[in-house]
Design an enzyme around this catalytic site. Sequence first.
Site: not given
Length: 873
Positions: A291-294
């Site tokens: 995932s991208d961060w968050d």
Amino acid sequence: MLWLATTFLAALAHAQQYPNNTSPGGNDTDNSPLNFATSPPFYPSPWVEGTGDWAQAYAQAKAFVSQLTLLEKVNLTTGTGWQSNKCVGNVGSIPRLGFPALCMQDSPLGIRFADYVSAFPAGGTIAASWDRGEFYRRGYQMGQEHRAKGVDVQLGPAIGPLGRNPKGGRNWEGYSPDPYLTGVAVADTVRGIQDAGVIACTKHFIMNEQEHFRQPGQFEDFGFVDALSANLDDKTLHELYLWPFADAVRAGTGAIMCAYQKVNNSQACQNSYLQNYILKGELGFQGFIMSDWDAQHSGVASSFAGLDMTMPGGTDFNSGFSFWGPNLTVSILNGTVPQWRLDDAATRIMTAYYYVGRDKVNVPTNFDSWTRDTYGNVHYYAGTGYGLINEHVDVRGDHFRSIRRMAAKSTVLLKNSGALPLSGTEKWTSVFGDDAAVGKYGPNGCPDRGCNNGTLAMGWGSGTADFPYLIAPLEAIKNEVASNGGVVQSVTDNYAYNQIQSMASQSSVAIVFVNADSGEGYITVDGNMGDRNNLTLWGSGDALIQNVSALCNNTIVVIHSVGPVLVNSFYDSENITAILWAGLPGQESGNAIADILYGRRNPGGKLPFTIGSSVSEYGPDLIYEPTNGHGSPQDNFEEGVFIDYRAFDKKNIEPIYEFGFGLSYTTFSYSDIKVVKVPAGAYTPTTGQTMAAPTLGNYSRNIEDYLFPANATRPATFIFPYLNSTDLGEASQDPDYGVEYTWPAGATDGSPQARIAAGGAPGGNPQLWDVLFSVETTITNTGSRAGDEVVQCYLSLGGPEDPKVVLRGFDRLSIQPGQSATFHADITRRDVSNWDTVSQNWVISEYPKTVHVGASSRNLPLEASLDTSDYQS
Ligand SMILES: *[C@@H]1O[C@H](CO)[C@@H](O)[C@H](O)[C@H]1NC(C)=O
Ligand SMILES: *[C@@H]1O[C@H](CO)[C@@H](O)[C@H](O)[C@H]1NC(C)=O
Ligand SMILES: *[C@@H]1O[C@H](CO)[C@@H](O)[C@H](O)[C@H]1NC(C)=O
Ligand SMILES: *[C@@H]1O[C@H](CO)[C@@H](O)[C@H](O)[C@H]1NC(C)=O
Ligand SMILES: *[C@@H]1O[C@H](CO)[C@@H](O)[C@H](O)[C@H]1NC(C)=O
Ligand SMILES: *[C@@H]1O[C@H](CO)[C@@H](O)[C@H](O)[C@H]1NC(C)=O
Ligand SMILES: *[C@@H]1O[C@H](CO)[C@@H](O)[C@H](O)[C@H]1NC(C)=O
Ligand SMILES: *[C@@H]1O[C@H](CO)[C@@H](O)[C@H](O)[C@H]1NC(C)=O
Ligand SMILES: *[C@@H]1O[C@H](CO)[C@@H](O)[C@H](O)[C@H]1NC(C)=O
Ligand SMILES: *[C@@H]1O[C@H](CO)[C@@H](O)[C@H](O)[C@H]1NC(C)=O
């Protein structure tokens, strides 16, 4: 139009009832058929099989994962939280096997948050070199640096955004709005990074075309606004945005990062259609999705939808809670997620690990992202684990040499009325512009380059690295002129009108440096929240050029920018004797531009985008304000495949400098096009079934085995795989624990699945890369200097819905004066195909096809027809 009728909508009927995978609804006055588009469900998530050249890595990964406990597998998939360890992201470790906590580190142009590292030219700049060798070497050298710092996964290259709109804040991190050029660049970069023994993470999958509203969030002016939804149809997906991702997968990218925003109203990181069907199914991706961060918004749903690793691990930065971690342990123990899905996630991570040979690299992480102090807390946020954290290892080698060469090779000469190259013996050289010198805070004065002070050599945000030094243009020009005994003066305040005027009028040559910046949306610079607000020069660059050129008839303009800028006000002035686009050149900026200005290198770069005369020519604007109340702004990609030059061609707009344009200090002529048909078999759709999903090892059903070890040290907010209670609901700490969702049909089904016709190997059906034609032409250097010519090959696919021409081949040839060279391009089946939404496969249409070869997208002197009649489907 065909493409409107046959979109993802095909599968709308299967709308599903589980959290956030689809959330149509809301209000919008726009009646587009794409508005509130939904994304069809596709389950189960395909399991890795070791196809293509992945068989050995897969076998090793299976053997490794088979030994793991459930907790250890969960550790591999779940980040331990923001600032919990040394890298921008780390997962848990496996101490029992001496396996370290895998380290993920930004960025696509070097190592972020570290010292003694190189700052390479940005992706959108190296693209202008059109040089496969440089694409590869840049990747390899970045990989070497990551490897020597102890990074497992480099968070790059970036190819999403592709660059739908030139104002997109992160376009410069990627390569070009042309999918073919981007596809070649990303593939060579991935090979380079991975040949150095580091996993490449190609990002952001997919449609991350703007910064505004990429994430759900609170906004000062609007309150809560949900994440934007990029809505597009199946044909545009395949022919434009997915195209370079197919090249990255085919090149073996070990990881892919899913994007922040929604696609067709489903969050990208839990979009089962894109992750399961398209990426792991049709493209046969053998690595893992992080995932991208968050960007993860659910636990069970994202597991089913194909996510393999959550970064940086928490439900929110430093929340200390996770959608996975304990929740993933619980979801296996309570039977909601089948073991094979967790096994597949862990196996995919380890397959990528072995594929690039990380088992043979033994470099523990020797730097810390959160401080440059030598000693400090390894758990930075928690403030615990004091010890040696920064060993200050210099990993740069002699990369400065190639950085200088790459930057020079990526410089594009847009205009030259004979002023260039300079001799170095000009009587009076003046240098103007804030962009000529290093800013007063130094090259790293603003964190993540979040300001536009001084010469621009990279954009801002997470796609950056600290400069080890930054050679400014003024320094390099001074060295040049002073070593020849000349006079060189400068004014680096764009607003010092008196000084500018008095110096301009005395100059034999005036070199004016101007720029335009952009970056990632978490930093706002001069009112630009990542995305640019306009395409004009920053710092009143137009006025500066005007003030100098009004008084000096030999004014040379050098542009450092993240992409296209408007040059209307000055490009055709007779006093502007040359214009150079130097992009974002990295640490050797000044030396590289001096190499070009003084003729040590003959410019050979070509524009990887179009320079038009107004922003509206590029098509739909970015969305800067909510269009749907608090719901997801609906961003309908109605222009289809018509972005950049395809849009200009379609609307018959004359650009100022077209895609592919660039001059040289010499001249070239084109002659003798020859097309040879290469025998190839008929295209065969892939058929058959996959194997059943393997389960690797067993797990204990005794909940006590999953509790925190009594002696565990628990840094604050650190995410572990363990449970704090034998009551699974209590351990989950989820108020919705046990709520009965109707999970999507098939999500837990591990039985053999039908293969996808357009799939069959990493990148898609291998026959798409069958060569059908070979094209050759002769290029002659008709001038008196040695030089490089980027020869370009375009196709007209001939149909009413097709762009006028699309790039399908290029090569950068070095040719001595008076000599000729042969340009060669292989045209593959994919190159002459269109995506057919009905058969869900690539087909060669009946329309007549033409190949064009020349020096730019609008300078194509040679053409020949391609007889595809034998290959039509
Ligand atoms: C949509 O907009 C109309 C007119 O502004 C309004 O009456 C209606 O309540 C809105 N519907 C939703 C679901 O927000
Ligand atoms: C999970 O990772 C953490 C952090 O590296 C480590 O302390 C813990 O021992 C690991 N747990 C297992 C079961 O390996
Ligand atoms: C669904 O999305 C909304 C808005 O982004 C968020 O508040 C909510 O937590 C999400 N629900 C789940 C289960 O992910
Ligand atoms: C489990 O996930 C939910 C959200 O679905 C979250 O609220 C909760 O804090 C998580 N539990 C743990 C222990 O991280
Ligand atoms: C199983 O565990 C997951 C993760 O905590 C939770 O979201 C889900 O509601 C649980 N399902 C059941 C049926 O208890
Ligand atoms: C330098 O950057 C700061 C912060 O973005 C900005 O306020 C200032 O105007 C800049 N100075 C110059 C000379 O551009
Ligand atoms: C465009 O944006 C730049 C950077 O914020 C600013 O300096 C410039 O004045 C703007 N141009 C126009 C025409 O508003
Ligand atoms: C060009 O420069 C000369 C001075 O050399 C000046 O007299 C003339 O007005 C300038 N022309 C323009 C179009 O700025
Ligand atoms: C530029 O101006 C100088 C005098 O200022 C003159 O000698 C020269 O011929 C001019 N060059 C051109 C190209 O007009
Ligand atoms: C905790 O205890 C176990 C079993 O005695 C031991 O193997 C492990 O090394 C200990 N861990 C720590 C962090 O002290």
